[in-house]
Design an enzyme around this catalytic site. Structure first.
Site, PDB file in Angstrom:
ATOM      1  N   ARG A 101       0.855  -1.196   0.000  1.00 23.90           N
ATOM      2  CA  ARG A 101       0.000   0.000   0.000  1.00 23.90           C
ATOM      3  C   ARG A 101       0.888   1.242   0.000  1.00 23.90           C
ATOM      4  NH1 ARG A 101      -3.962   0.164   4.898  1.00 23.90           N
ATOM      5  NH2 ARG A 101      -4.734  -1.660   3.753  1.00 23.90           N
ATOM      6  N   HIS A 145       1.450  -2.204   5.602  1.00 21.79           N
ATOM      7  CA  HIS A 145       1.329  -2.540   4.179  1.00 21.79           C
ATOM      8  C   HIS A 145       2.375  -1.793   3.349  1.00 21.79           C
ATOM      9  CE1 HIS A 145      -2.414  -4.916   3.762  1.00 21.79           C
ATOM     10  NE2 HIS A 145      -2.840  -4.257   4.841  1.00 21.79           N
ATOM     11  N   ASP A 152      -3.769  -8.529   2.858  1.00 23.94           N
ATOM     12  CA  ASP A 152      -5.137  -8.786   3.309  1.00 23.94           C
ATOM     13  C   ASP A 152      -5.735  -9.818   2.373  1.00 23.94           C
ATOM     14  OD1 ASP A 152      -4.860  -6.787   5.231  1.00 23.94           O
ATOM     15  OD2 ASP A 152      -5.764  -5.252   3.952  1.00 23.94           O
ATOM     16  N   GLU A 231      -8.041  -7.975  12.930  1.00 24.81           N
ATOM     17  CA  GLU A 231      -8.571  -8.181  11.571  1.00 24.81           C
ATOM     18  C   GLU A 231      -8.230  -9.588  11.109  1.00 24.81           C
ATOM     19  OE1 GLU A 231      -8.088  -3.526  10.065  1.00 24.81           O
ATOM     20  OE2 GLU A 231      -6.622  -5.029   9.419  1.00 24.81           O
ATOM     21  N   HIS A 234      -5.794  -9.926   7.926  1.00 24.88           N
ATOM     22  CA  HIS A 234      -4.557  -9.139   7.871  1.00 24.88           C
ATOM     23  C   HIS A 234      -3.370  -9.957   8.377  1.00 24.88           C
ATOM     24  CE1 HIS A 234      -2.556  -5.029   8.529  1.00 24.88           C
ATOM     25  NE2 HIS A 234      -1.714  -5.889   9.078  1.00 24.88           N
TER      26      HIS A 234
END
Length: 258
Positions: A101, A145, A152, A231, A234
């Site tokens: 990311r 990320h 994910d 999460e 994740h």
């Protein structure tokens, strides 16, 4: 998962701010050596890169996602291939939602949080939370990320039928049985669900969702990935290839395979 005491949560937020100030992102417009497109390592892993399009909590493509491609540091991508080989033997495939990311994408999430609520997005992605409460527990001000080794993802039956248009979108905490709205296995919530029900070991899950989450965690842990307890989707590959570097190169369309 138990909530942290207020003092500890305040300290955690303060530490995140300090880290954000102390460690600048490595800006570049080209993918650095050491990063790869996941499809060059394993083209059988399904990719559903939500931030490259409008089907995400912001309602629009996110800055830095110029292509719907999973990009990872090579060791993480190769480990993910080993996970795929293991789950494929059980008639499953990995389905990735987000990989590397860009730091600029994280900055755009912060800008989004300052905007007035979009009630439609709230109903789908964070029905029980105030928008301002999403940081830092659910949306980090400095995302792992961006270091290139976090992904994910979920599990999906290889023979799953594609979802019907009227199945999407719906509240992320809506009951699931047999499969999630996107055709993946039932995990109790959908991806990017900002709710305690998304905690990996949340109470009140169905036996089916609990078993599916455990299967994903077990498969990922076997190849060196650690789950983030808040999460279920994740995971971070360890040891991280770039533990102290936050990258900011954009994701561009896939070129010629290596």
């Amino acid at each position: 998962m138990r909530s942290s005491p207020p003092v500890m949560r305040s300290i955690a937020r303060f530490v995140l701010v300090l880290l954000a100030l102390a460690v600048p992102a490595r800006a570049s417009e080209e993918m650095p050596e050491g990063f790869v497109y996941l499809r060059d390592v394993d083209p059988t892993i399904e990719q559903d890169m939500r931030y490259a399009g409008p089907s995400n909590f912001t309602g629009a493509p996110v800055a830095g996602y110029g292509a719907a491609e999973c990009v990872l540091a090579r060791p993480a991508a190769e480990a993910l291939k080993r996970v795929q080989d293991a789950v494929a033997a059980r008639g499953l495939t990995l389905k990735v939602y987000d990989c590397y990311r860009p730091a600029r994408a994280v900055a755009s999430f912060i800008d989004w949080a300052k905007e007035p609520d979009d009630l439609k997005a709230k109903d789908i992605y964070y029905p029980n939370l105030d928008k301002r409460a999403l940081f830092p527990d659910y949306i980090a001000t400095r995302s792992g990320h961006s270091r290139g080794a976090t992904v994910d993802l979920t599990l999906k039956p290889r023979d799953a039928k594609p979802p019907k248009p009227d199945d999407l979108p719906r509240a992320c905490i809506a009951p699931q049985k047999g499969q999630a709205p996107d055709g993946s296995v039932a995990m109790g919530t959908s991806f990017d669900c900002f709710d305690v029900k998304a905690n990996t070991e949340a109470p009140g899950l169905s036996d089916e969702a609990r078993a599916n989450r455990a299967a994903l965690v077990t498969a990922m842990q076997a190849q060196g990935f650690e789950n983030y307890p808040m999460e279920w989707w994740h995971f971070t590959y360890t040891p991280e290839p770039y533990p102290d570097t936050y990258f900011d190169f954009p994701i561009t369309p896939h070129g010629t395979p290596e």
